[in-house]
Design a protein around this motif. Sequence first.
Motif, short mmCIF file in Angstrom:
data_model
loop_
_atom_site.label_atom_id
_atom_site.label_comp_id
_atom_site.label_asym_id
_atom_site.label_seq_id
_atom_site.Cartn_x
_atom_site.Cartn_y
_atom_site.Cartn_z
N SER A 211 -13.52 7.56 2.18
CA SER A 211 -14.24 8.79 3.38
C SER A 211 -13.49 9.34 3.91
O SER A 211 -13.86 10.43 4.64
CB SER A 211 -14.04 7.11 3.96
N TYR A 212 -12.27 9.49 3.86
CA TYR A 212 -11.61 11.39 4.11
C TYR A 212 -11.54 12.29 2.73
O TYR A 212 -11.03 13.26 3.34
CB TYR A 212 -10.40 10.67 4.92
N GLY A 213 -12.09 12.00 1.66
CA GLY A 213 -13.06 13.27 0.84
C GLY A 213 -11.58 12.82 -0.62
O GLY A 213 -11.35 13.54 -0.79
N ALA A 214 -10.74 12.08 -0.45
CA ALA A 214 -9.53 12.14 -1.93
C ALA A 214 -10.33 11.68 -2.88
O ALA A 214 -11.15 11.03 -2.90
CB ALA A 214 -8.50 10.72 -1.33
N THR A 215 -10.60 12.07 -4.10
CA THR A 215 -11.29 12.19 -5.12
C THR A 215 -10.74 11.82 -5.90
O THR A 215 -11.12 11.13 -6.89
CB THR A 215 -11.45 14.04 -5.78
N THR A 216 -9.70 11.50 -6.39
CA THR A 216 -8.85 10.52 -7.28
C THR A 216 -7.22 10.44 -6.59
O THR A 216 -6.59 10.84 -5.12
CB THR A 216 -8.14 11.88 -7.93
N ILE A 217 -6.64 9.30 -6.36
CA ILE A 217 -6.07 8.03 -6.69
C ILE A 217 -4.26 7.73 -7.35
O ILE A 217 -5.24 7.53 -8.17
CB ILE A 217 -5.94 7.36 -5.83
N TYR A 218 -3.16 7.94 -7.49
CA TYR A 218 -2.76 7.79 -8.01
C TYR A 218 -2.27 7.15 -7.11
O TYR A 218 -1.04 6.98 -6.55
CB TYR A 218 -1.29 8.35 -8.42
N HIS A 219 -2.05 5.89 -7.48
CA HIS A 219 -1.66 4.62 -6.97
C HIS A 219 -0.26 4.44 -7.84
O HIS A 219 0.47 3.53 -8.78
CB HIS A 219 -2.20 3.62 -7.00
N ILE A 220 1.02 4.11 -6.26
CA ILE A 220 2.13 3.43 -6.91
C ILE A 220 2.93 2.64 -6.08
O ILE A 220 2.97 2.72 -4.87
CB ILE A 220 3.27 4.69 -7.13
N PRO A 221 2.33 1.48 -7.13
CA PRO A 221 2.48 0.25 -6.04
C PRO A 221 3.90 -0.21 -6.67
O PRO A 221 4.77 0.16 -6.97
CB PRO A 221 2.05 -0.87 -7.57
N THR A 222 4.46 -0.74 -4.89
CA THR A 222 6.21 -1.21 -4.51
C THR A 222 6.24 -2.64 -5.11
O THR A 222 5.37 -3.16 -5.05
CB THR A 222 6.21 -0.69 -3.05
N ASP A 223 7.69 -3.27 -4.88
CA ASP A 223 8.15 -4.19 -5.03
C ASP A 223 9.11 -4.24 -3.69
O ASP A 223 8.92 -3.66 -3.08
CB ASP A 223 8.59 -4.16 -6.88
N ASP A 224 9.93 -5.20 -3.81
CA ASP A 224 10.90 -5.50 -3.46
C ASP A 224 11.84 -4.25 -2.95
O ASP A 224 13.40 -4.41 -2.88
CB ASP A 224 11.85 -6.94 -3.09
N HIS A 225 12.22 -3.42 -3.29
CA HIS A 225 13.17 -2.10 -4.17
C HIS A 225 12.96 -1.04 -3.14
O HIS A 225 11.44 -0.62 -2.98
CB HIS A 225 13.50 -1.13 -5.42
N LEU A 226 13.63 0.00 -2.46
CA LEU A 226 13.53 0.66 -1.39
C LEU A 226 13.13 1.88 -2.34
O LEU A 226 14.02 1.95 -3.18
CB LEU A 226 14.76 1.08 -0.86
N HIS B 131 20.94 2.98 -11.12
CA HIS B 131 21.44 3.09 -9.36
C HIS B 131 21.08 3.64 -8.24
O HIS B 131 20.87 2.92 -7.49
CB HIS B 131 23.38 3.75 -10.21
N ALA B 132 20.11 4.61 -7.93
CA ALA B 132 19.66 5.53 -7.87
C ALA B 132 18.67 4.52 -6.46
O ALA B 132 18.22 4.49 -5.47
CB ALA B 132 19.30 6.82 -7.64
N GLY B 133 18.10 3.80 -8.05
CA GLY B 133 16.79 3.03 -7.37
C GLY B 133 17.31 1.17 -6.80
O GLY B 133 16.73 0.56 -6.80
N ALA B 134 18.73 0.90 -7.13
CA ALA B 134 19.52 -0.22 -6.59
C ALA B 134 19.23 -0.89 -5.01
O ALA B 134 18.98 -1.95 -5.05
CB ALA B 134 20.78 -0.51 -7.30
N ALA B 135 18.42 -0.22 -4.34
CA ALA B 135 18.84 -0.68 -2.65
C ALA B 135 17.54 -1.69 -2.97
O ALA B 135 15.97 -1.11 -3.25
CB ALA B 135 18.23 0.38 -1.76
#
Lengths: 318, 252
Positions: A50-65, A177-181
């Motif tokens: 409704s704000y005009g986005a034509t494409t959404i690349y959805h990056i789902p998160t889990d319990d990591h930072l 390791h960079a994604g370990a938090a």
Amino acid sequence: MKVWVFIEESQGEPDPIGLELLTKARTLTDAPAVTYLGKGSDEAFAQLGSYGATTIYHIPTDDHLPSAAAAAALAALSGTYDPDVIMFGSTPTDRDVAGRLSARMGLPVISNGVDVLVDGESVTVVNEIFGGGQIVETAFAGRTPYLVVLRPKSFPAEPGGQTTPTVETVALPDVGHAGAALVTGSHVEEREGPQLEDASIVVAAGRGMGSAENLSLIQRLAELLGAAQGATRAVVDAGWVPYSSQVGQTGKTVKPDVYIACGISGAMQHVVGMKDAKVIIAINKDEEAPIFALSDLGIVGDVNKVLPKLIEALEARK
Amino acid sequence: MNVVVCTKQIPDPAAPYQLDAETHFLERPTDQILDDTDRYGVEMGLQVAEQTDGSVTLVSMGPAGTLQGIRQALAMGAAKAIVIEDPALRGADSWTTAQVLAAAIKREEFDLVIAGTESTDGSAGVLPQQLAELLGVPSLTFAKHLEQEDGTIRIQRQTGYGYDVVESPTPVLVTVTSGVVEPRYPTFKGIMEAKKKSIDVIGLGDLGVSPTLTQRIVEVRSAPERVSGEVIEDDGQAYQRIVQALEQAKVI
């Protein structure tokens, strides 16, 4: 021009600043795309449509930072689709992802912007420095994508360009390791009254209030006016109020109809978050305080003497 | 733990900041001071080092000048400092600065890197994250509380609605807000000892980094000034003027 907007999910919905940026993106391109970091939902994607986005690349998160892995996902997407500009909001997670993406791709990022100007191939970012006293325009000179971090309330959020966006899901890559938090808990602070960002009146406290106890005056005045309570960084750092009340460079940006600055001197870092209020009323005992230079009404006096009388007068009107 | 704290010398914010008319870079006097924001990082670093029998190394980029800002942090208790100064770094952006700091930090053994969320004079607020990516470590940002336990760092990360608890194995980078700890004041002994501590001033050639210009300032102008209204002395009745102003604004 291919313009992307990075939007983080906040408490189940697109973060409000994302909708502001998407509104701006519509003026730069016919087909803005969104990279959406969060659990995602049909409602959230419909709202982005409704704000005009034509494409959404959805990056789902889990319990990591997610910042490191999200930056890696964005870098991969960018390599495939080659955007010219990626806009981020000036929020903690957006800044994390923008910074890490910048280093990952070897590109600069221009942050703290209040506008993006596009002229043909050239992209310029507008910054306000020295508490808004000077305006600096900086042009990108290197490779694309140009990474821009923009301050809240730089653009109004307005629906438009209704679409039914296509949604492509992109998994968070393993970045070692960079994604370990890990995020192990989340605390939502209880708040009463209107949201600070949306309130039409803000009553804000500075160090000049003197003590945490005196903030009961701020609370009472806010109640009487239906206002939100704000504070300077000094007051937040002193532990008198939670960070969610902080207005300024490292806090929230507000543009209310009326801003009542109580015991606030007007340091650059605070002013940048409230200078665009329609009417500014300041009470401070120091007549040299910089806040008076941008006030519509300045009262030189003891805030703890003025406020009780003001409260009494407003109570009498009820 | 070996702790590296990123520190910055900045012009005293008490005096008005100026941009150089030709280069558009911030004018920097030789006697810059320690960014107040960094005192919190230095304190946090010292506390972690004290708990774990480690030490604090300061890393800073910018004109060295009199080094009084760096000595302020050494006087608090940091063991040594590395300062990267090079004419080619004048007006460097956060991405260039991150590359320089990363190269300097990689020469040290570190478990924890601490930085402020953003500098007071630049306010870019993305450098620590760029640095973390270059160092290949997680970035725990906006910490308002930090604790360590057996090689794990746990923080309370400020969010727009409260805070999240985030934990990470080391090595890790943390950015701290100014509410995270109460910084200590240097003691007289600390100030005397700071004069003898090692400050290693190095250039780009020592690090093998060659920055490239990827943005340029195209215009600087004064913002339209807000016209200030009336300023009155409170004679005990000034509250009535506030009531009037609220009426005029049609909010009461």
